[in-house]
Scaffold this motif. Structure first.
Motif, PDB file in Angstrom:
ATOM      1  N   THR A 190       0.814  -1.209   0.000  1.00 39.41           N
ATOM      2  CA  THR A 190       0.000   0.000   0.000  1.00 39.41           C
ATOM      3  C   THR A 190       0.851   1.263   0.000  1.00 39.41           C
ATOM      4  O   THR A 190       0.604   2.187  -0.767  1.00 39.41           O
ATOM      5  N   SER A 191       1.862   1.297   0.855  1.00 41.54           N
ATOM      6  CA  SER A 191       2.654   2.515   1.040  1.00 41.54           C
ATOM      7  C   SER A 191       3.625   2.806  -0.094  1.00 41.54           C
ATOM      8  O   SER A 191       3.761   3.947  -0.517  1.00 41.54           O
ATOM      9  N   PHE A 192       4.321   1.792  -0.552  1.00 38.06           N
ATOM     10  CA  PHE A 192       5.411   2.028  -1.488  1.00 38.06           C
ATOM     11  C   PHE A 192       5.049   1.774  -2.943  1.00 38.06           C
ATOM     12  O   PHE A 192       5.665   2.334  -3.843  1.00 38.06           O
ATOM     13  N   PHE A 193       4.104   0.922  -3.188  1.00 32.46           N
ATOM     14  CA  PHE A 193       3.801   0.557  -4.567  1.00 32.46           C
ATOM     15  C   PHE A 193       2.406   0.970  -5.010  1.00 32.46           C
ATOM     16  O   PHE A 193       2.012   0.720  -6.136  1.00 32.46           O
ATOM     17  N   GLY A 194       1.646   1.576  -4.127  1.00 34.42           N
ATOM     18  CA  GLY A 194       0.337   2.079  -4.492  1.00 34.42           C
ATOM     19  C   GLY A 194      -0.682   0.997  -4.788  1.00 34.42           C
ATOM     20  O   GLY A 194      -1.769   1.281  -5.263  1.00 34.42           O
TER      21      GLY A 194
END
Length: 87
Positions: free
Chosen positions: A48-52
Motif C-alpha cells: 500500500t505505502s510504497f507501490f500504491g
C-alpha cells in the motif's frame, strides 16, 4: 476485509515462507504463526505505502504474494537477530 485478511493470509504466508526458507527456527510453530501474521501486515503495508497497490485487499493472488513477501522479510530478520544473539 483489511486487517482480517492480512491476518488470515499471514497465517498461510508464514507456512509458505517456512517452506521457501527451510531451516531450524527456535520457537517452533507458534513463532512461525506470529511471523506469518506480522508478515501479512507488513506485506500489506509495503504494498500500500510504497507501490500504491491495495496491499492485502482480499483473497487474491496479489494479496497472497504481498503476505508471503512480508513473512519472508520478517523470517530473514528473525534469523539474523536470533543468530547474532546466540553467538
Amino acid at each position: 476485509m483489511g486487517i482480517l485478511s492480512w491476518i488470515l493470509f499471514g497465517l498461510i504466508a508464514g507456512a509458505v515462507a517456512k517452506v521457501i526458507m527451510p531451516g531450524k527456527d527456535p520457537g517452533g510453530i507458534i513463532v512461525t504463526i506470529i511471523i506469518g501474521i506480522l508478515g501479512g501486515l507488513l506485506g500489506g503495508w509495503i504494498g500500500t505505502s510504497f507501490f500504491g497497490s491495495d496491499g492485502v485487499s482480499g483473497f487474491n493472488l496479489a494479496s497472497f504474494i504481498w503476505a508471503v513477501i512480508g513473512s519472508l522479510i520478517l523470517l530473514i530478520l528473525y534469523r539474523l537477530i536470533f543468530h547474532r544473539s546466540r553467538s
